[in-house]
Structures are given as structure tokens and as C-alpha cells.
Design a protein around this motif. Sequence first.
Motif, PDB file in Angstrom:
ATOM      1  N   LEU A 182      11.766  -4.611   0.741  1.00  0.00           N
ATOM      2  CA  LEU A 182      10.752  -4.522   1.800  1.00  0.00           C
ATOM      3  C   LEU A 182       9.339  -4.784   1.269  1.00  0.00           C
ATOM      4  N   GLY A 183       9.205  -4.914  -0.041  1.00  0.00           N
ATOM      5  CA  GLY A 183       7.878  -5.161  -0.612  1.00  0.00           C
ATOM      6  C   GLY A 183       7.110  -3.892  -0.944  1.00  0.00           C
ATOM      7  N   ILE A 184       7.808  -2.750  -0.897  1.00  0.00           N
ATOM      8  CA  ILE A 184       7.175  -1.463  -1.250  1.00  0.00           C
ATOM      9  C   ILE A 184       7.210  -1.341  -2.782  1.00  0.00           C
ATOM     10  N   PRO A 185       6.062  -1.075  -3.419  1.00  0.00           N
ATOM     11  CA  PRO A 185       6.061  -1.108  -4.892  1.00  0.00           C
ATOM     12  C   PRO A 185       6.498   0.188  -5.574  1.00  0.00           C
ATOM     13  N   GLY A 186       6.545   1.317  -4.850  1.00  0.00           N
ATOM     14  CA  GLY A 186       6.812   2.583  -5.531  1.00  0.00           C
ATOM     15  C   GLY A 186       7.812   3.471  -4.813  1.00  0.00           C
ATOM     16  N   LEU A 187       8.619   4.157  -5.619  1.00  0.00           N
ATOM     17  CA  LEU A 187       9.597   5.113  -5.097  1.00  0.00           C
ATOM     18  C   LEU A 187       9.338   6.443  -5.795  1.00  0.00           C
ATOM     19  N   MET A 188       9.008   7.477  -5.017  1.00  0.00           N
ATOM     20  CA  MET A 188       8.824   8.801  -5.611  1.00  0.00           C
ATOM     21  C   MET A 188      10.099   9.600  -5.468  1.00  0.00           C
ATOM     22  N   ASP A 237       0.815  -1.221   0.000  1.00  0.00           N
ATOM     23  CA  ASP A 237       0.000   0.000   0.000  1.00  0.00           C
ATOM     24  C   ASP A 237       0.850   1.272   0.000  1.00  0.00           C
ATOM     25  N   LEU A 238       2.164   1.125  -0.014  1.00  0.00           N
ATOM     26  CA  LEU A 238       3.022   2.287   0.262  1.00  0.00           C
ATOM     27  C   LEU A 238       3.835   2.744  -0.949  1.00  0.00           C
ATOM     28  N   ILE A 239       4.090   4.042  -0.988  1.00  0.00           N
ATOM     29  CA  ILE A 239       5.053   4.633  -1.924  1.00  0.00           C
ATOM     30  C   ILE A 239       6.006   5.482  -1.080  1.00  0.00           C
ATOM     31  N   TYR A 240       7.295   5.310  -1.319  1.00  0.00           N
ATOM     32  CA  TYR A 240       8.308   5.983  -0.502  1.00  0.00           C
ATOM     33  C   TYR A 240       8.883   7.193  -1.254  1.00  0.00           C
ATOM     34  N   ILE A 283       8.695   6.896  -9.702  1.00  0.00           N
ATOM     35  CA  ILE A 283       7.684   7.935  -9.914  1.00  0.00           C
ATOM     36  C   ILE A 283       8.306   9.306  -9.649  1.00  0.00           C
ATOM     37  N   PRO A 284       8.796  10.002 -10.670  1.00  0.00           N
ATOM     38  CA  PRO A 284       9.339  11.336 -10.431  1.00  0.00           C
ATOM     39  C   PRO A 284       8.216  12.346 -10.213  1.00  0.00           C
ATOM     40  N   ASP A 285       8.291  13.099  -9.124  1.00  0.00           N
ATOM     41  CA  ASP A 285       7.387  14.232  -8.940  1.00  0.00           C
ATOM     42  C   ASP A 285       7.658  15.188 -10.097  1.00  0.00           C
ATOM     43  N   THR A 286       6.598  15.607 -10.779  1.00  0.00           N
ATOM     44  CA  THR A 286       6.789  16.366 -12.012  1.00  0.00           C
ATOM     45  C   THR A 286       6.251  17.783 -11.830  1.00  0.00           C
TER      46      THR A 286
END
Length: 327
Positions: A73-79, A32-35, A118-121
Motif C-alpha cells: 500500500l506504500g506505507i513505510p512503517g509497521l509498529m 506519511d503513515l505508520i501502521y 518499529i517495535p514499541d519498546t
Amino acid sequence: MNLPELPLRMRRMRSSPALRNMVREHVLTPHDLIYPIFVDEGISEPVAIASMPGVQRLPLSSVASVAQQTAALGIPGLMLFGIPKHKDAIGSSGWDADGIVQRAIAEAKQSAPELSIIPDTCFCEYTDHGHCGVLDGEHLLNDATLENLQREAISYARAGADIIAPSGMIDGMVAAIRAGLDGEGFDQVPIMSYAVKYASAWYGPFRDAADSSPSFGDRASYQMDPANGREALREAELDLAEGADMLMVKPGLAYMDIIRRVRERFDCPLAVYNVSGEYAMIKQAAANGWVDEQRIVLETLTGFKRAGADTILTYFAPDVARWLNDA
Ligand code: PBG
Ligand code: ZN
């Protein structure tokens, strides 16, 4: 004693851990998380961020290992947020093929291909005035900013970005980015739109972290008025019509009602951003021994899911994943 008969006793189903586990409505998992992380072109060692204890600005050389740990860790997204060496009036570092975010995307993709990058744009980290686009005097120019957002989004996609996440609250940003991406063959890259983003005091620590405070004025002419709820639904509707694949509500804690209203109206994937001020507030209270950090974080994030969020952007992501994996 003359007590009425109670046809229903709610406590029956709470009477043991087994029963509570059986009827629990929402369960938080690392999926459920994005870091969100900060990558600073001007440093060679991690630098602590005073207002966000436990969060650091990272040099490019740390990105590979952080991406690997996040995926493990099983986190699917990196911002990704970038802090470039070069800032100018239009934020041209944002579409430099050799820019800090572009290089960080490539590093992260190489070391953890399974992670969604996921780059903050936006432009506030790249402009010398700290506003989210091109200015004419003190006015943020909408359509000139759209052209630069297309350049930036295409450049991030070329570097390997998995999702584009425009955060500037510029009218038409989703449609412009969609057209730009499609025109370059990136029709499979989704857009996570910061559709409902309020002009909020809860971003205070972030602006230290990302060096993105506006040098004059504020962002109230593009971000939403915290007093408005119905307007959030119009913003959400517009971004979906423009082709957004996923929407975001931001901040989280003071806007639980907005998460719920967007969830009830639209059947789209929905993110919430547990922002820097929310993080800092919990960290400081926990450091003082006033609250139990782990319990309060898990309760807060579960609350976001209950309100209707599918995914949560949070600086607590690695800690939460560790707690959940160890439990
Ligand atoms: C940039 C951006 C901001 C945040 C995410 N993207 C700051 C702002 O709009 O001023 C805030 C994140 C946080 O506070 O954790 N547009
Ligand atoms: Zn911005």
C-alpha cells in the motif's frame, strides 16, 4: 446599496478544483503513515477487539501477510505491540530472543524487507502488574527499568528491528538505549522517542487490545500531566540531547497545540500517535451514520500534518492508503 470595495476576495482562489489543487498547503500520502498492529502469542486465528472495530489481535502466522499488504500500500512503517503468554514482575519476555515481538520482527522483515519495522519498546504488555517497568512496592524504579530497556532494545535490534521506539516515559531512556545499541554494533538503528506522552484517557481501548491495564493505580507518575504544555518542550529537548532521532507527541487530537509548539521549537522529524480512543470515537460515530468516516479521517490526519507532524501512527493506515491510492 453602499458596499465598500474589497481589495482582496479570498474566495477567488477557492473557485475551482484546479485552483484549490494549485494552492493546497498540505497533502496526505501513504508515505506519511505508520501502521500499529497487535501480535498475540496465545492465539492461532485473528481475534476482534471489541472497542476498536476493524482492528484485530493477530497470531504470529498473520504477520507476514499483513506486513506484505502494508508495504504494497506504500506505507513505510509497521509498529509492533506484543502480547506474550508469559508475564512476570519485571517483564522478562521483553528481552527473550524467542519472544513474540522478536519472532514477529523476523517474520515481518523476511516477508517485507522494505518496510521499517518499529517495535514499541516498553514493559506494560510484559509485566504481570501492567506498569511500564520494574516496581518497588507501588513505585516505578527508574534506573532498574533503564537496564531492562537496554536489554529489550538490543534484543529487538538483533531480531532485525529498523527503529526502536521507547514509550515508557522513563527518564534517561533514550540515552540508555542509545548506549546499549551502540555497544552492540547497532549504531545505525534510529530511536523514535515517545518524548511527549500524556497520562491520557484516550488510551482506553488500547489497554483492552494489548492487555496492558495497570493492575493498580495509573501512569501519572511517569506519563505527563495533560494540563502541561511548556513541560512538553523540556521533554523534547532532553530526548534530543540524549540522541533521539525522531520525537513523538501522543495522543494527537487533544494535543494539536503541542505538536505545533514542538515543531516550531525543534527541527527534528516529528511523529504523532492518533491513539486508540481517537480511532474508536470516529469508528462508532461513523457506524451510527453520524459522520462520514473517510472524510473525517482524511481531515483529521491532514490536520496533524498542518499542525507540524511528519508521520502519523494510526490504526486507519491501510484504509487511508487505499482511499488515497484509489482517488
Ligand atoms: C505502552 C503504550 C500505550 C500506547 C502505546 N504504547 C498505552 C499506555 O501507555 O497505556 C497507547 C496507544 C493507543 O492508545 O492507541 N506504553
Ligand atoms: Zn508501557
